[in-house]
Design a protein around this motif. Structure first.
Motif, short mmCIF file in Angstrom:
data_model
loop_
_atom_site.label_atom_id
_atom_site.label_comp_id
_atom_site.label_asym_id
_atom_site.label_seq_id
_atom_site.Cartn_x
_atom_site.Cartn_y
_atom_site.Cartn_z
N ARG A 61 0.83 -1.07 0.17
CA ARG A 61 -0.12 -0.08 0.05
C ARG A 61 0.78 1.21 0.04
N ASP A 201 -16.15 -7.07 8.27
CA ASP A 201 -15.96 -6.43 6.88
C ASP A 201 -15.89 -8.02 6.05
N GLU A 202 -16.43 -7.95 4.83
CA GLU A 202 -15.95 -9.20 3.85
C GLU A 202 -14.83 -9.55 3.67
N PRO A 204 -11.78 -9.80 5.40
CA PRO A 204 -11.19 -8.49 5.92
C PRO A 204 -9.62 -8.75 5.56
N GLN A 205 -9.11 -9.54 5.50
CA GLN A 205 -7.69 -9.95 5.27
C GLN A 205 -7.15 -9.62 3.97
N GLN A 207 -8.86 -6.77 2.59
CA GLN A 207 -9.58 -5.33 2.09
C GLN A 207 -8.12 -4.44 2.15
N TYR A 208 -8.34 -3.55 1.25
CA TYR A 208 -7.28 -2.62 1.14
C TYR A 208 -6.86 -1.92 2.62
N LEU A 210 -7.44 -2.96 5.62
CA LEU A 210 -6.85 -3.90 6.59
C LEU A 210 -6.05 -3.31 7.89
N ASP A 231 -15.07 -11.82 9.43
CA ASP A 231 -16.06 -11.89 8.26
C ASP A 231 -17.27 -11.97 8.63
N ARG A 255 -17.99 -2.34 8.80
CA ARG A 255 -17.43 -1.83 7.55
C ARG A 255 -17.92 -2.58 6.43
N THR A 257 -20.29 -3.03 3.22
CA THR A 257 -21.13 -2.58 1.85
C THR A 257 -22.12 -3.12 1.64
#
Length: 453
Positions: A61, A201-202, A204-205, A207-208, A210, A231, A255, A257
């Motif tokens: 990132r 979050d869906e 999560p590992q 996810q940008y 994280l 998750d 978190r 969507t």
């Protein structure tokens, strides 16, 4: 002229009353590096587990944080707060809630005393001032930007003074964020102890953002609250309430969507929300009241707002800000196609940049998909720009401003710098950038540019 000397020149001229456009001048000319990467690493190194977090930010990132800060006039910061306050007054109206809940999912009609954390009001700076382009629930980046604030350096004493008089420091922001979650809990559960928060979050590992989940986990734990990242499929709901692998969950920091908990993976959350057996923040009702893009149609119509009982002062503020927004319909396809170059198309229930299109970039095939879908069309307000130095060369990046808001109070204002159609955190030189609010003044300066060190 050296970088600090150039900044001093701009600031001195501004202080003498000749620089109302100082923020614009610095955004265009100051290419100083304000982010101290070593200080950022130190700000993150507060837990034995943070080595992996630092590596994650550096390796996968690299464009999450910009090296530069963004400059904004204090009057524009005030105007954003005024527009937000006006919208909050409208959202509190019973008639507004009846109107927007009529097209919301059924589960959004369940009342909640929790308001929803990290409401995000996103603005573009137009020639006539800040224009709110959308509102989001669970806006990401608040804690990341608090950490980012710890790692800024000033190129001269004058900028240091302006930085010192700005928003609260990182420690203060973090304390306010924890207090916000405790307030959400107390609104629903009173004086009962808050023991366990699930950050959901869906996948999560993958996810940008994280890194922010991990930072929140550390923050909650530092304040005596157990925290898990999971998750939604890992959650289960039963007579005893919501649990994660058998451990009771008191509060969900949501978190997802999947705003209405419609997906099969969200079944446990949906059951818990409808049963009121866990505190969820933000929740489906908050999204329906604020973030459904169809709400912008009402906000951009003074007649609609009057019909809902809004006061004239609020209507004036909102109309000066919110771009005209329309529901896209098949029977007006020819009209929208003819006007497309001045429009921005967004899915009514979408989020971020997914499915959003600038009208002047549209192909007929994509336009036909928009007409067949559930879209709104918003008058296009181009973002302002921030010039930064990338690999030794100046690059113009687009800039939008995000206000993080809780119960009508602006907690933090930050910028996102990017290239392309929408924010993407993939742009060299771009990413989150702290906002430095500068005092008001007179005419546009003719000051020398501040070049990179």
């Amino acid at each position: 002229m050296s970088a600090p000397a150039a900044v001093k020149s701009i600031l001195a001229g501004f202080a003498a009353g000749g620089c109302a456009g100082m923020a614009e001048a610095l955004n265009a000319g100051c290419q100083c590096v304000s982010l101290d990467r070593q200080a950022l690493v130190a700000a993150l190194a507060r837990d034995p587990r943070d080595g992996a977090l630092q590596a994650m930010l550096a390796e996968s990132r690299p464009h999450l944080f910009s090296d530069s800060m963004a400059f904004v006039s204090a009057r524009h910061v005030r105007r954003m707060a005024e527009v937000i306050a006006a919208i909050e007054r409208v959202v509190a109206l019973p008639a507004w809630q009846d109107a927007v809940l009529a097209w919301a999912p059924a589960c959004a009609r369940r009342a909640s005393r929790a308001a929803g954390v990290f409401l995000g009001y996103d603005f573009h700076l137009a020639a006539d001032g800040p224009r709110p382009i959308e509102i989001n629930t669970s806006a990401g980046g608040g804690l990341l930007n608090a950490i980012l604030g710890r790692a800024q350096r000033a190129c001269c004493a004058e900028v240091a003074e302006a930085m010192g008089s700005g928003q609260g420091g990182a420690a203060d922001l973090e304390a306010r964020f924890v207090a916000m979650f405790r307030a959400e809990w107390a609104a629903e559960r009173g004086n009962a102890p808050l023991r366990h928060v699930a950050i959901v979050d869906e996948a999560p590992q993958g996810q940008y953002l994280l890194p922010e989940f991990l930072l929140f986990q550390r923050l909650f734990e530092h304040h005596g609250i157990a925290a898990s990242i999971c998750d939604p499929t890992e959650l289960s709901h039963g007579p005893q309430g919501l649990s994660l692998q058998g451990r009771p969950v008191d509060l969900v920091y949501n978190r997802l969507t999947d705003f209405a908990f419609d997906a099969p993976a969200s079944a446990a959350l949906r059951d818990a929300w409808l049963a009121g057996s866990v505190v969820i923040t933000p929740h489906p009702r908050a999204h329906a009241l604020y973030a459904d893009k169809r709400n912008l149609v009402l906000l951009s119509s003074p007649d609609a707002l009057r019909g809902l009982g809004a006061d004239e002062a609020s209507i004036a503020l909102i109309q000066a800000g919110v771009p005209r927004t329309e529901v896209v319909s098949r029977d007006r396809a020819d009209d929208f196609w003819a006007r497309r170059r001045g429009l921005f198309f967004k899915p009514a229930s979408g989020f971020g940049s997914r499915g959003a299109y600038r009208g002047d970039k549209l192909t007929r095939r994509v336009f036909d998909e928009i007409i067949a879908g559930d879209y709104i069309a918003q008058a296009f307000v181009p973002p302002s720009e921030r010039r930064v130095e990338v690999a030794g060369a100046p690059v113009d990046l687009k800039m939008d401003l995000r206000n993080y808001v809780y119960r009508g109070e602006v907690q933090l204002v930050t910028a996102r710098l990017y290239q392309g159609q929408t924010t993407n955190f993939r742009t060299p030189g771009g990413g989150f950038a702290p906002v430095l609010a500068l005092p008001d003044g007179g005419a546009e300066p003719a000051a020398p540019c501040c070049q990179g060190h």
